[in-house]
Design a protein around this motif. Structure first.
Motif, PDB file in Angstrom:
ATOM      1  N   ALA A 182       0.833  -1.211   0.000  1.00 41.84           N
ATOM      2  CA  ALA A 182       0.000   0.000   0.000  1.00 41.84           C
ATOM      3  C   ALA A 182       0.868   1.261   0.000  1.00 41.84           C
ATOM      4  O   ALA A 182       0.542   2.244  -0.677  1.00 41.84           O
ATOM      5  CB  ALA A 182      -0.942  -0.005   1.209  1.00 41.84           C
ATOM      6  N   ASP A 183       1.973   1.241   0.746  1.00 45.48           N
ATOM      7  CA  ASP A 183       2.895   2.386   0.742  1.00 45.48           C
ATOM      8  C   ASP A 183       3.449   2.625  -0.658  1.00 45.48           C
ATOM      9  O   ASP A 183       3.554   3.777  -1.102  1.00 45.48           O
ATOM     10  CB  ASP A 183       4.061   2.167   1.706  1.00 45.48           C
ATOM     11  N   PHE A 184       3.817   1.537  -1.343  1.00 43.81           N
ATOM     12  CA  PHE A 184       4.321   1.683  -2.714  1.00 43.81           C
ATOM     13  C   PHE A 184       3.243   2.262  -3.625  1.00 43.81           C
ATOM     14  O   PHE A 184       3.532   3.095  -4.481  1.00 43.81           O
ATOM     15  CB  PHE A 184       4.827   0.352  -3.281  1.00 43.81           C
ATOM     16  N   MET A 185       2.010   1.840  -3.445  1.00 39.00           N
ATOM     17  CA  MET A 185       0.928   2.360  -4.276  1.00 39.00           C
ATOM     18  C   MET A 185       0.733   3.843  -4.016  1.00 39.00           C
ATOM     19  O   MET A 185       0.564   4.628  -4.958  1.00 39.00           O
ATOM     20  CB  MET A 185      -0.364   1.575  -4.001  1.00 39.00           C
ATOM     21  N   LEU A 186       0.757   4.259  -2.761  1.00 41.88           N
ATOM     22  CA  LEU A 186       0.614   5.678  -2.440  1.00 41.88           C
ATOM     23  C   LEU A 186       1.775   6.491  -3.004  1.00 41.88           C
ATOM     24  O   LEU A 186       1.581   7.606  -3.500  1.00 41.88           O
ATOM     25  CB  LEU A 186       0.500   5.870  -0.930  1.00 41.88           C
ATOM     26  N   GLY A 238       1.581   9.564  -5.831  1.00 38.09           N
ATOM     27  CA  GLY A 238       2.283  10.840  -5.711  1.00 38.09           C
ATOM     28  C   GLY A 238       3.136  11.125  -6.933  1.00 38.09           C
ATOM     29  O   GLY A 238       3.160  12.258  -7.437  1.00 38.09           O
ATOM     30  N   ASP A 239       3.836  10.099  -7.424  1.00 40.19           N
ATOM     31  CA  ASP A 239       4.660  10.269  -8.627  1.00 40.19           C
ATOM     32  C   ASP A 239       3.810  10.592  -9.847  1.00 40.19           C
ATOM     33  O   ASP A 239       4.183  11.417 -10.679  1.00 40.19           O
ATOM     34  CB  ASP A 239       5.494   9.010  -8.901  1.00 40.19           C
ATOM     35  N   VAL A 240       2.643   9.957  -9.961  1.00 40.25           N
ATOM     36  CA  VAL A 240       1.746  10.241 -11.086  1.00 40.25           C
ATOM     37  C   VAL A 240       1.267  11.686 -11.004  1.00 40.25           C
ATOM     38  O   VAL A 240       1.173  12.381 -12.019  1.00 40.25           O
ATOM     39  CB  VAL A 240       0.566   9.241 -11.137  1.00 40.25           C
ATOM     40  N   GLY A 241       0.976  12.160  -9.800  1.00 40.42           N
ATOM     41  CA  GLY A 241       0.584  13.560  -9.630  1.00 40.42           C
ATOM     42  C   GLY A 241       1.689  14.510 -10.068  1.00 40.42           C
ATOM     43  O   GLY A 241       1.433  15.504 -10.762  1.00 40.42           O
ATOM     44  N   ASP A 242       2.921  14.196  -9.670  1.00 41.58           N
ATOM     45  CA  ASP A 242       4.063  15.016 -10.097  1.00 41.58           C
ATOM     46  C   ASP A 242       4.211  14.973 -11.614  1.00 41.58           C
ATOM     47  O   ASP A 242       4.472  15.995 -12.255  1.00 41.58           O
ATOM     48  CB  ASP A 242       5.358  14.528  -9.440  1.00 41.58           C
ATOM     49  N   LEU A 243       4.043  13.785 -12.193  1.00 45.77           N
ATOM     50  CA  LEU A 243       4.140  13.637 -13.640  1.00 45.77           C
ATOM     51  C   LEU A 243       3.072  14.460 -14.341  1.00 45.77           C
ATOM     52  O   LEU A 243       3.343  15.125 -15.347  1.00 45.77           O
ATOM     53  CB  LEU A 243       4.027  12.159 -14.031  1.00 45.77           C
ATOM     54  N   GLU A 281      10.539  11.687 -13.545  1.00 46.16           N
ATOM     55  CA  GLU A 281       9.234  11.246 -13.053  1.00 46.16           C
ATOM     56  C   GLU A 281       8.692  10.062 -13.854  1.00 46.16           C
ATOM     57  O   GLU A 281       8.068   9.159 -13.289  1.00 46.16           O
ATOM     58  CB  GLU A 281       8.218  12.388 -13.049  1.00 46.16           C
ATOM     59  N   LEU A 282       8.917  10.067 -15.172  1.00 49.84           N
ATOM     60  CA  LEU A 282       8.513   8.904 -15.970  1.00 49.84           C
ATOM     61  C   LEU A 282       9.243   7.648 -15.486  1.00 49.84           C
ATOM     62  O   LEU A 282       8.636   6.578 -15.350  1.00 49.84           O
ATOM     63  CB  LEU A 282       8.781   9.155 -17.452  1.00 49.84           C
ATOM     64  N   ALA A 283      10.546   7.792 -15.209  1.00 54.55           N
ATOM     65  CA  ALA A 283      11.326   6.653 -14.703  1.00 54.55           C
ATOM     66  C   ALA A 283      10.837   6.227 -13.320  1.00 54.55           C
ATOM     67  O   ALA A 283      10.738   5.023 -13.035  1.00 54.55           O
ATOM     68  CB  ALA A 283      12.808   7.004 -14.672  1.00 54.55           C
ATOM     69  N   ASP A 284      10.498   7.193 -12.452  1.00 54.51           N
ATOM     70  CA  ASP A 284       9.947   6.862 -11.135  1.00 54.51           C
ATOM     71  C   ASP A 284       8.649   6.078 -11.269  1.00 54.51           C
ATOM     72  O   ASP A 284       8.424   5.099 -10.552  1.00 54.51           O
ATOM     73  CB  ASP A 284       9.662   8.137 -10.326  1.00 54.51           C
ATOM     74  N   CYS A 285       7.779   6.508 -12.186  1.00 60.60           N
ATOM     75  CA  CYS A 285       6.505   5.817 -12.391  1.00 60.60           C
ATOM     76  C   CYS A 285       6.728   4.394 -12.910  1.00 60.60           C
ATOM     77  O   CYS A 285       6.071   3.453 -12.444  1.00 60.60           O
ATOM     78  CB  CYS A 285       5.605   6.610 -13.335  1.00 60.60           C
ATOM     79  N   LEU A 286       7.657   4.240 -13.846  1.00 65.84           N
ATOM     80  CA  LEU A 286       7.968   2.904 -14.353  1.00 65.84           C
ATOM     81  C   LEU A 286       8.504   2.030 -13.231  1.00 65.84           C
ATOM     82  O   LEU A 286       8.123   0.864 -13.097  1.00 65.84           O
ATOM     83  CB  LEU A 286       8.969   2.990 -15.513  1.00 65.84           C
ATOM     84  N   TRP A 287       9.378   2.590 -12.389  1.00 69.76           N
ATOM     85  CA  TRP A 287       9.927   1.852 -11.255  1.00 69.76           C
ATOM     86  C   TRP A 287       8.795   1.355 -10.352  1.00 69.76           C
ATOM     87  O   TRP A 287       8.764   0.192  -9.961  1.00 69.76           O
ATOM     88  CB  TRP A 287      10.903   2.726 -10.464  1.00 69.76           C
ATOM     89  N   SER A 288       7.855   2.233 -10.060  1.00 69.73           N
ATOM     90  CA  SER A 288       6.736   1.855  -9.197  1.00 69.73           C
ATOM     91  C   SER A 288       5.912   0.731  -9.811  1.00 69.73           C
ATOM     92  O   SER A 288       5.513  -0.215  -9.110  1.00 69.73           O
ATOM     93  CB  SER A 288       5.836   3.067  -8.922  1.00 69.73           C
ATOM     94  N   VAL A 289       5.635   0.809 -11.102  1.00 66.55           N
ATOM     95  CA  VAL A 289       4.868  -0.249 -11.775  1.00 66.55           C
ATOM     96  C   VAL A 289       5.636  -1.569 -11.714  1.00 66.55           C
ATOM     97  O   VAL A 289       5.062  -2.626 -11.407  1.00 66.55           O
ATOM     98  CB  VAL A 289       4.536   0.143 -13.232  1.00 66.55           C
TER      99      VAL A 289
END
Length: 111
Positions: free
Chosen positions: A32-36, A40-45, A68-76
């Motif tokens: 859940a922490d990773f999802m949150l 946040g990263d999607v909001g920044d993106l 931010e795109l790389a952060d979002c990919l990392w999260s996925v």
């Protein structure tokens, strides 16, 4: 680099974050922490895309957008790992389904 190599690199960073969070906060992140964090990263993106389109001001420019795109990919990649999802297979299946659905709708418009 293929998706498996990307995911392996993402997991290395995930494991380092676990170590850091355990040392600094006494706990690791839950799924859940990773999802949150991802939200946040999607909001920044979203803000950076708006800035790239000229609809808002945001410092950082293209390098920050790329970050931010790389952060979002990392999260996925990490969410897929944490939930045991074979992302390559899921992506291939989903894109195949979408291609069929969209193609069928387009073919229906021709009639």
């Amino acid at each position: 680099m293929d998706i498996h190599e990307l995911q392996a690199q993402a997991i290395t960073i995930h494991d380092l974050y676990d170590e850091l969070n355990l040392a600094e906060r006494g706990r690791t992140w839950t799924r859940a922490d990773f999802m949150l964090g991802f939200v946040g990263d999607v909001g920044d993106l979203a803000k950076l895309v708006m800035a790239a389109e000229g609809t808002r001001s945001m410092p950082g420019g293209r390098p920050t957008l790329e970050h931010e795109l790389a952060d979002c990919l990392w999260s996925v990649l990490i969410l897929a790992h944490r939930y045991g999802v074979d992302l390559e297979s899921a992506f291939t299946t989903t894109m195949g389904e979408l291609e069929q659905t969209i193609s069928a709708r387009l073919a229906g418009r021709d009639g």
